[in-house]
Structures are given as structure tokens and as C-alpha cells.
Design a protein around this motif. Structure first.
Motif, PDB file in Angstrom:
ATOM      1  N   MET A 212      99.640 -20.320 -21.478  1.00 29.70           N
ATOM      2  CA  MET A 212     100.464 -19.144 -21.223  1.00 29.70           C
ATOM      3  C   MET A 212     101.644 -19.081 -22.175  1.00 29.70           C
ATOM      4  O   MET A 212     102.276 -20.094 -22.469  1.00 29.70           O
ATOM      5  N   ASN A 213     101.913 -17.887 -22.669  1.00 31.41           N
ATOM      6  CA  ASN A 213     103.114 -17.627 -23.460  1.00 31.41           C
ATOM      7  C   ASN A 213     104.154 -17.034 -22.524  1.00 31.41           C
ATOM      8  O   ASN A 213     103.821 -16.157 -21.713  1.00 31.41           O
ATOM      9  N   PHE A 214     105.381 -17.511 -22.612  1.00 30.95           N
ATOM     10  CA  PHE A 214     106.448 -16.956 -21.790  1.00 30.95           C
ATOM     11  C   PHE A 214     107.750 -16.964 -22.565  1.00 30.95           C
ATOM     12  O   PHE A 214     107.906 -17.679 -23.541  1.00 30.95           O
TER      13      PHE A 214
ATOM     14  N   LEU B  92     108.080 -24.232 -15.650  1.00 26.35           N
ATOM     15  CA  LEU B  92     107.595 -23.969 -17.009  1.00 26.35           C
ATOM     16  C   LEU B  92     108.453 -24.697 -18.033  1.00 26.35           C
ATOM     17  O   LEU B  92     107.937 -25.326 -18.961  1.00 26.35           O
ATOM     18  N   ASN B  93     109.756 -24.625 -17.855  1.00 32.52           N
ATOM     19  CA  ASN B  93     110.670 -25.262 -18.809  1.00 32.52           C
ATOM     20  C   ASN B  93     110.611 -26.780 -18.762  1.00 32.52           C
ATOM     21  O   ASN B  93     110.858 -27.437 -19.766  1.00 32.52           O
TER      22      ASN B  93
ATOM     23  N   GLY C  12     108.688 -16.879 -28.084  1.00 38.15           N
ATOM     24  CA  GLY C  12     108.484 -17.484 -26.777  1.00 38.15           C
ATOM     25  C   GLY C  12     107.942 -18.894 -26.872  1.00 38.15           C
ATOM     26  O   GLY C  12     107.743 -19.436 -27.959  1.00 38.15           O
ATOM     27  N   ASP C  13     107.729 -19.485 -25.723  1.00 38.68           N
ATOM     28  CA  ASP C  13     107.160 -20.823 -25.631  1.00 38.68           C
ATOM     29  C   ASP C  13     105.725 -20.732 -25.134  1.00 38.68           C
ATOM     30  O   ASP C  13     105.316 -19.740 -24.539  1.00 38.68           O
ATOM     31  N   GLU C  14     104.993 -21.797 -25.350  1.00 44.93           N
ATOM     32  CA  GLU C  14     103.602 -21.867 -24.918  1.00 44.93           C
ATOM     33  C   GLU C  14     103.440 -23.113 -24.060  1.00 44.93           C
ATOM     34  O   GLU C  14     103.866 -24.192 -24.447  1.00 44.93           O
ATOM     35  N   ARG C  15     102.851 -22.931 -22.883  1.00 40.63           N
ATOM     36  CA  ARG C  15     102.575 -24.055 -21.995  1.00 40.63           C
ATOM     37  C   ARG C  15     101.217 -23.861 -21.348  1.00 40.63           C
ATOM     38  O   ARG C  15     100.918 -22.788 -20.833  1.00 40.63           O
TER      39      ARG C  15
END
Length: 116
Positions: free
Chosen positions: A47-49, A85-86, A57-60
Motif C-alpha cells: 500500500m502507498n500512503f 503504518l508508520n 508517499g511511503d510504501e508498506r
């Protein structure tokens, strides 16, 4: 992703689907799904958020079992928080074959691993 009544969806059609939090606010977008080669189970949705329009954004990877499809939203719903998420382990080289990384990820989200 189409909003028809079919129970199955092609993995490629999941890409770009929105993910919403419990408050119906959009929290991110699914980039791709990761499938376990041996069991055939979907393990993660990457997921990109954050960011704006997919930039910065970040990817997790998030465990697939933290997502449910909501036809009224036309996207997936999750109870994952921004803090989770973080705090999740960041994507690193070889994460796809690192069971320790996977265990820490599932522990972070408080769900049972797909391989159990």
C-alpha cells in the motif's frame, strides 16, 4: 477495480484500488498484491500512503487479512491506524523472503501470519 458482484478479482485489477479507514477517509492505495508461491494465499497488499497524488508517499506491505472489500466505497476498508503504518517495518531489500521481517510486520498489525 470494477464494482460488479463477482467474488473473484484479478490481481492486476486490485492495483490502484483505494483503501479507507474506519472513518471512511481514504488512507492509501493498493500498489500490488503479494502471493505466497507454495500455498497460493495472498499474503500482502503493498500500500502507498501519505504524499499527494501518489508522489512523496511511503510504501508498506500490509497483511491481506487486514483488508475487507466494501462495495459501498468501491474500495477496501481497514482498521489499520496511521501509527501502525508508520511503525511498521520499512520495505528493505529481500523483505519478500525474510521471515523475521514478516513476523515483525504481522506483529505490528496484531494479526495472525498467513503461514499459520
Amino acid at each position: 477495480m470494477t464494482h460488479d458482484s463477482a467474488n473473484l478479482v484479478a490481481a492486476g485489477d486490485v492495483s490502484g484500488t483505494a483503501v479507507y479507514g474506519a472513518d471512511d477517509e481514504r488512507v492509501g492505495t493498493i500498489d500490488r498484491v503479494m502471493i505466497d508461491k507454495q500455498s497460493g494465499k495472498v499474503a500482502y497488499a503493498v500500500m502507498n500512503f501519505g504524499g499527494i497524488l501518489g508522489i512523496g508517499g511511503d510504501e508498506r506491505p500490509v497483511p491481506w487479512n487486514t483488508l475487507t472489500y466494501d462495495t459501498s466505497l468501491g474500495g477496501f476498508r481497514t482498521s489499520i491506524t496511521e501509527a501502525q503504518l508508520n511503525q511498521a517495518p520499512e520495505v528493505e531489500q529481500g523483505w519478500e523472503s525474510n521471515r523475521d521481517w514478516e513476523s515483525r510486520t504481522y506483529e505490528n498489525y496484531g494479526v495472525a501470519p498467513y503461514w499459520i
